[in-house]
Design an enzyme around this catalytic site. Structure first.
Site, short mmCIF file in Angstrom:
data_model
loop_
_atom_site.label_atom_id
_atom_site.label_comp_id
_atom_site.label_asym_id
_atom_site.label_seq_id
_atom_site.Cartn_x
_atom_site.Cartn_y
_atom_site.Cartn_z
N CYS A 22 2.91 1.55 12.07
CA CYS A 22 4.13 2.25 11.66
C CYS A 22 4.35 3.53 12.46
CB CYS A 22 4.11 2.52 10.16
SG CYS A 22 2.52 2.98 9.53
N GLN A 57 -7.40 -0.34 3.82
CA GLN A 57 -8.18 -0.96 4.90
C GLN A 57 -9.55 -1.43 4.44
OE1 GLN A 57 -7.18 -1.94 7.74
NE2 GLN A 57 -5.24 -0.84 7.96
N GLY A 85 0.82 -1.22 0.00
CA GLY A 85 0.00 0.00 0.00
C GLY A 85 0.85 1.27 0.00
N THR A 86 1.93 1.25 0.75
CA THR A 86 2.78 2.45 0.84
C THR A 86 3.30 2.84 -0.53
OG1 THR A 86 3.41 1.94 3.11
CG2 THR A 86 4.92 3.34 1.86
N THR A 105 12.30 -6.74 -11.03
CA THR A 105 11.84 -8.13 -11.18
C THR A 105 10.69 -8.40 -10.20
OG1 THR A 105 14.04 -8.76 -11.86
CG2 THR A 105 12.58 -10.54 -11.15
N ALA A 125 -1.86 -6.67 -0.03
CA ALA A 125 -2.15 -8.09 0.20
C ALA A 125 -2.18 -8.48 1.67
CB ALA A 125 -1.10 -8.94 -0.53
N HIS A 126 -1.25 -7.89 2.47
CA HIS A 126 -1.13 -8.42 3.84
C HIS A 126 -2.29 -7.99 4.74
CE1 HIS A 126 0.51 -4.95 6.29
NE2 HIS A 126 0.74 -4.48 5.09
C1 LIG Z 1 -4.87 3.14 5.39
C2 LIG Z 1 -3.53 2.54 5.09
N1 LIG Z 1 -2.87 2.94 4.00
C3 LIG Z 1 -1.67 2.44 3.67
C4 LIG Z 1 -1.06 1.50 4.46
C5 LIG Z 1 0.29 0.97 4.06
O1 LIG Z 1 0.15 -0.30 3.49
P1 LIG Z 1 1.42 -1.32 3.42
O2 LIG Z 1 1.62 -1.79 4.83
O3 LIG Z 1 0.97 -2.40 2.51
O4 LIG Z 1 2.57 -0.55 2.92
C6 LIG Z 1 -1.70 1.06 5.62
C7 LIG Z 1 -1.03 0.08 6.50
O5 LIG Z 1 -1.29 0.02 7.68
C8 LIG Z 1 -2.97 1.59 5.94
O6 LIG Z 1 -3.63 1.21 7.04
#
Ligand SMILES: Cc1ncc(COP(=O)(O)O)c(C=O)c1O
Length: 383
Positions: free
Chosen positions: A326, A180, A72-73, A238, A201-202
């Site tokens: 985080c 989310q 997601g990041t 890759t 995915a996680h």
């Molecule tokens: C709303 C939201 N966006 C983005 C992320 C980041 O996703 P990733 O952990 O896959 O980088 C998170 C992770 O907690 C999240 O809750």
């Protein structure tokens, strides 16, 4: 101490055994590079393409509209910085909200430091945007709007669909962080009308290290990294074939189980909140006046430090958090709760429980009992 209970599914989820089975050959005998011309490579290419189709299907997209990322990041950064880079120079303003994840606020802030303009929309006490104010923020100088579909700390959902049609009229790309939401509530990119959508995915019982950015056909996006031609040059490097294969399977399972899981989660959460409010004096649920994800419960306990509570609950065998994993090391109160008008003291007195498909009624009653015990112990110490 009873057995350990995990109520931190917004941080991450356990890998589904069915997903693991699907991934295993790609950690073992199968190992080709999808860009290689030989049979090993071509088999890996087919696996990535099949997974891409599954990932796309979960959100109602075409496979060609999916850029596979590491999570997601990366998807959020690519969306915001990539649109900004690829946009018309007359448009300088990025619009976002005060309750976004750091992986949205970070790139928005980076743009603003580099000479762009930034509008950060406030939210009300329940964590909802004012739709009129949000619509008014979409103007001729807006180059991108990024509004999350559902919040990670409190679970509140935003009226993204309503913003999307106005954004479309003005030619403003609209991005939504759906990390989310996807897997917990139905998400369809066409029904929402968004141009870009991130997911990971996680968060849906898939592996870490895979995610996706939906990019509607026709949206101009510039790469943020340079190298090979993978992901149409938008995300060179890759491919992480095993994780991508797992992501695809996790998306299939999420689609299949969505309704059942959502009903189960909503029932657990309702029982949890009712029991908690009845058992612990001075407990307040944050964001319950707004539409919320079915699995997320953010609760404040008058006079209790949330971090101490999380640590004490861990000792009692209950895994919860104070908010985004985080940000949990930085001791700052949740920026989401502050944006919702809580004082720093009130925000520090909160805890997030996020349920998952494996949780049971017994988990609910056990966790309420453990929380009640920890809260009264912490209150006694502070008297
Ligand atoms: C709303 C939201 N966006 C983005 C992320 C980041 O996703 P990733 O952990 O896959 O980088 C998170 C992770 O907690 C999240 O809750």
């Amino acid at each position: 101490m009873g057995s350990s209970i995990y109520l931190d599914h917004n941080a991450t989820t356990a890998l589904d055994p069915i997903v693991r089975t699907e991934m295993t050959p790609w950690l073992d005998a199968k190992f080709g590079n999808p860009s290689s011309l030989h049979a090993f490579g071509q088999e890996a290419r087919r696996a990535v393409d099949a997974a891409r189709a599954r990932v796309a299907r979960l959100v109602g997209a075409e496979p060609e509209e999916i850029v596979l990322t590491s999570g997601g990041t990366e998807a959020n950064n690519l969306a915001i910085l990539g649109v900004a880079e690829g946009s018309r120079p007359t448009r300088r303003r990025v619009v976002t909200t005060a309750i976004e994840h750091q992986s949205v606020l970070g790139p928005c802030g980076f743009r603003a430091h580099g000479g762009g303009a930034l509008t950060v929309l406030p939210v009300d006490r329940d964590g909802r945007l004012d739709p009129a104010e949000a619509l008014a923020s979409l103007r001729n100088d807006t180059l991108l709007a990024s509004v999350m579909l559902a919040n990670n700390d409190v679970g509140t959902e935003q009226p993204v669909g309503a913003l999307a049609s106005r954004a479309r009229e003005l030619g403003i790309p609209l991005h939504t962080d759906a990390v989310q939401a996807v897997g917990k509530v139905p998400v369809d990119v066409r029904a929402l009308g968004v141009d870009l959508l991130s997911f990971s995915a996680h968060k849906l019982h898939g592996p870490s290290g895979a995610g996706a950015l939906y990019v509607r056909r026709g949206v101009a996006l510039a790469p943020r990294a340079f190298g090979g031609h993978q992901e149409r040059g938008l995300r060179p490097g890759t491919e992480n074939v095993a994780a991508i294969v797992g992501f695809g399977k996790a998306c299939d399972l999420a689609a299949e189980r969505l309704e059942r899981d959502a009903t189960h989660l909503a029932r657990l959460r309702a029982g949890f909140e009712a029991a908690l409010l009845a058992t612990v004096p001075g407990a307040v649920v944050n964001g319950d006046g707004a539409p919320r994800l079915p699995n997320t419960s953010n609760v404040s306990f008058d006079g209790v430090d949330g971090q101490l509570l999380v640590i004490n609950l861990d000792l009692l065998g209950l895994a919860v958090s104070t908010g985004a994993a985080c940000s949990s090391a930085d001791r700052e109160p949740s920026h989401v709760l502050l944006a919702m008008g809580r004082t720093p003291l009130e925000a520090r007195a909160s805890m997030r429980c996020s349920f998952g498909r494996g949780n049971t009624d017994d988990d609910v009653s056990q966790s309420v009992e453990r929380i009640a015990r920890a809260v009264s112990m912490l209150r006694e110490v502070h008297q």
